[in-house]
Scaffold this motif. Structure first.
Motif, PDB file in Angstrom:
ATOM      1  N   PRO A  10       1.068  -1.582   0.118  1.00  0.00           N
ATOM      2  CA  PRO A  10      -0.181   0.247   0.020  1.00  0.00           C
ATOM      3  C   PRO A  10       0.460   0.955  -0.250  1.00  0.00           C
ATOM      4  CG  PRO A  10      -0.906  -2.105   1.468  1.00  0.00           C
ATOM      5  CD  PRO A  10       0.222  -2.303   1.099  1.00  0.00           C
ATOM      6  N   LEU A  11       2.478   0.903   0.880  1.00  0.00           N
ATOM      7  CA  LEU A  11       2.901   2.321   0.373  1.00  0.00           C
ATOM      8  C   LEU A  11       3.208   2.701  -0.879  1.00  0.00           C
ATOM      9  CD1 LEU A  11       5.144   1.526   3.690  1.00  0.00           C
ATOM     10  CD2 LEU A  11       2.911   2.943   3.680  1.00  0.00           C
ATOM     11  N   GLY A  12       3.601   1.627  -1.439  1.00  0.00           N
ATOM     12  CA  GLY A  12       4.165   1.907  -2.763  1.00  0.00           C
ATOM     13  C   GLY A  12       2.730   2.184  -4.211  1.00  0.00           C
ATOM     14  N   ALA A  13       2.104   1.952  -3.143  1.00  0.00           N
ATOM     15  CA  ALA A  13       0.139   2.533  -4.198  1.00  0.00           C
ATOM     16  C   ALA A  13      -0.202   3.800  -3.998  1.00  0.00           C
ATOM     17  CB  ALA A  13      -1.073   1.340  -4.133  1.00  0.00           C
ATOM     18  N   ILE A  14       0.677   4.199  -3.244  1.00  0.00           N
ATOM     19  CA  ILE A  14       0.692   5.477  -2.356  1.00  0.00           C
ATOM     20  C   ILE A  14       1.485   6.270  -3.181  1.00  0.00           C
ATOM     21  CG2 ILE A  14       0.525   7.093  -0.548  1.00  0.00           C
ATOM     22  CD1 ILE A  14      -0.611   4.920   1.544  1.00  0.00           C
ATOM     23  N   PHE A  15       2.843   5.852  -2.693  1.00  0.00           N
ATOM     24  CA  PHE A  15       3.716   6.348  -3.689  1.00  0.00           C
ATOM     25  C   PHE A  15       3.652   6.391  -4.846  1.00  0.00           C
ATOM     26  CE2 PHE A  15       7.413   6.875  -5.662  1.00  0.00           C
ATOM     27  CZ  PHE A  15       8.300   7.638  -5.146  1.00  0.00           C
ATOM     28  N   PHE A  16       3.676   5.417  -6.321  1.00  0.00           N
ATOM     29  CA  PHE A  16       3.476   5.842  -7.305  1.00  0.00           C
ATOM     30  C   PHE A  16       2.563   6.045  -7.759  1.00  0.00           C
ATOM     31  CE2 PHE A  16       7.076   2.284  -6.744  1.00  0.00           C
ATOM     32  CZ  PHE A  16       8.137   2.910  -7.586  1.00  0.00           C
ATOM     33  N   GLY A  17       0.970   6.131  -6.875  1.00  0.00           N
ATOM     34  CA  GLY A  17       0.277   6.408  -7.547  1.00  0.00           C
ATOM     35  C   GLY A  17      -0.452   7.434  -7.679  1.00  0.00           C
ATOM     36  N   HIS A  18       0.761   8.274  -6.890  1.00  0.00           N
ATOM     37  CA  HIS A  18       0.795   9.957  -6.784  1.00  0.00           C
ATOM     38  C   HIS A  18       1.310  10.160  -8.163  1.00  0.00           C
ATOM     39  CE1 HIS A  18       1.009  14.293  -4.111  1.00  0.00           C
ATOM     40  NE2 HIS A  18       2.823  13.829  -5.360  1.00  0.00           N
ATOM     41  N   LEU A  19       2.373   8.996  -7.907  1.00  0.00           N
ATOM     42  CA  LEU A  19       3.643  10.050  -9.690  1.00  0.00           C
ATOM     43  C   LEU A  19       2.019   9.650 -10.797  1.00  0.00           C
ATOM     44  CD1 LEU A  19       7.448   8.519  -8.436  1.00  0.00           C
ATOM     45  CD2 LEU A  19       6.209  10.804  -8.924  1.00  0.00           C
TER      46      LEU A  19
END
Length: 449
Positions: A75-84
């Motif tokens: 989920p942390l990756g989803a937030i980071f890459f989702g933001h980008l």
């Protein structure tokens, strides 16, 4: 199909269909290959090499705990890459996710063992595993968006199955390579890999991933941005903080999407990770299992995974014809029934076990395939990368992160019987069914809105 970008009305450049299919398929194939390489090593290698010797069950549970830790990072990756992805575009974000995953997997193949550096070994393994989970958190949603945002009208679910095909293809590549290495470095003890395999053979699949990453990067660097994202930019609808926006305006979709995926994740990891432990465990061991040797059982699993791929592809046309919700309600009911049939099927000898694997993986394809279209369709283009990624990856915590651990505990608590593990699958599928009944059909939403 052309391999060069095509011009749309208004001068917009679109990705040719062949490139869309290849870019969405190859990236998830590599990512799932990396994940399966770890999952296989978590059963075969890591309990022997990365944790203190003495208690095999404890070492296996510790290995599964590290395996599950990656789900927390997703989920942390989803937030980071989702933001980008929602601010800078799908293309650059997908390249970053693939690089992160590939480097982490390659470095696992170079790690020292517990015998060499003590507790630093499992600590480094945990760090690399968290990096894998972080990367996969951004990979799937980006690949699904590339497929669905570039799909022809009326074929979004069909195109959405191409990133999903990365799961069975990655499984076959990863386990096929392990089988080849195990055949070259055979063991006299079917319950344990050979010493040569433990010394260096297991590292080859991890190191080989860097070659696959290079191919994937070449494909993705040749993509052009999706029309849906370009329209969002031109309309000035890009949010400065997509995470805040998606929670403020689409909380219900986030929750529903998370539970849509729950049965899929639990079934996925029971059929791939738990089944490998259960299938190889001695019939009269401390945790009784099916007693197959590694090579035989993995070959049986690969046959099942072929059906996984077939039914993933079939699920796309079904979901386009009958709708995502209707298709998944029927499949989820079948998963509930499947969980209740574990004991009689697994008691049926090799024919029963093979039928169990084929049915489980077929249901996996039917539930996993439509998700490539369904989750992106829940959200508008300006928060789609973030929203679909969070739903997909938070579900990984509720389902995949704990599924192998719960399954081992239930297996032990039940004295080696698979009954409680199957019942656990049925219960989780029941929660997915409730979410589907609460949701609405998304087949006709405007993907560019």
């Amino acid at each position: 199909m052309s391999s060069s970008p095509a011009a749309l009305s208004g001068g917009t450049v679109a990705n040719p269909r062949s490139r869309v299919i290849l870019a969405s398929l190859i990236g998830t194939t590599i990512e799932f290959y990396d994940f399966y390489v770890y999952a296989t090593a978590a059963v075969l290698v890591f309990p022997h090499l990365f944790f203190p010797p003495g208690n095999d069950a404890t070492a296996l549970l510790a290995s599964f705990a590290v395996f599950g830790a990656a789900m927390v990072a997703r989920p942390l990756g989803a937030i980071f890459f989702g933001h980008l992805g929602d601010k800078r575009g799908r293309k650059v974000t997908l390249v970053g996710a693939l690089l992160t995953m590939g480097i982490a997997t390659f470095l696992i193949g170079a790690l020292p063992t517990y015998h060499q550096v003590g507790w630093l070994a499992p600590a480094l393994l945990m760090l690399m595993r968290l990096a894998q989970g972080f990367a996969l958190g951004g990979e799937w949603s980006g690949a699904a968006l590339v497929a669905t945002e570039n799909a022809p009208a009326g074929k979004r679910a069909v195109y959405g199955t191409f990133p999903q095909l990365g799961a069975p293809l990655g499984f076959i590549l990863a386990n096929g390579l392990f089988l080849i290495i195990a055949a070259i470095l055979p063991s006299d003890d079917p319950s344990r890999p050979s010493q040569a395999f433990l010394d260096w053979g297991w590292r080859i699949p991890f190191l080989f991933s860097i070659v696959m990453v290079a191919v994937g990067l070449w494909v993705r660097l040749n993509l052009v941005e999706s029309t849906a994202f370009e329209k969002t930019v031109k309309a000035g609808k890009v949010h400065s903080l997509p995470l805040v926006s998606v929670f403020r305006t689409h909380t219900r979709q986030l929750v529903l999407g998370t539970f849509y995926m729950l049965a899929t994740y639990v079934l996925f990891y029971l059929m791939t990770t738990f089944s490998l432990s259960y299938g190889r465990a001695a019939v009269n061991g401390a945790l009784p299992g099916l007693g197959y040797d590694y090579t035989t059982f993995v070959l049986m699993m690969i046959i099942g995974v072929v059906f996984f791929g077939i039914f993933t592809m079939l699920s796309g046309p079904w979901a386009d014809r009958w709708g995502r919700r209707g298709t998944l309600i029927g499949v989820t009911l079948a998963i509930i029934a499947f969980g209740l049939l574990w004991v009689p099927m697994l008691a049926g000898g090799t024919i029963g076990v093979m039928a169990w694997l084929i049915l489980g993986f077929s249901l996996m394809g039917m539930t996993f395939g439509p998700m490539g279209a369904l989750l992106p369709e829940l959200f508008p283009a300006n928060v789609r990368y973030t929203g679909s990624g969070i739903s997909y990856n938070v579900s990984s915590i509720l389902g995949a992160a704990v599924a192998p651990f719960i399954a081992i505990a239930l297996w032990s608590w039940g004295g080696g019987s698979p009954f409680w593990v199957g019942l656990y699958l049925s219960a989780m599928a029941g929660l997915t069914l409730i979410a589907l009944l609460m949701g609405t059909e998304t087949r006709d939403v405007d993907i560019e809105a």
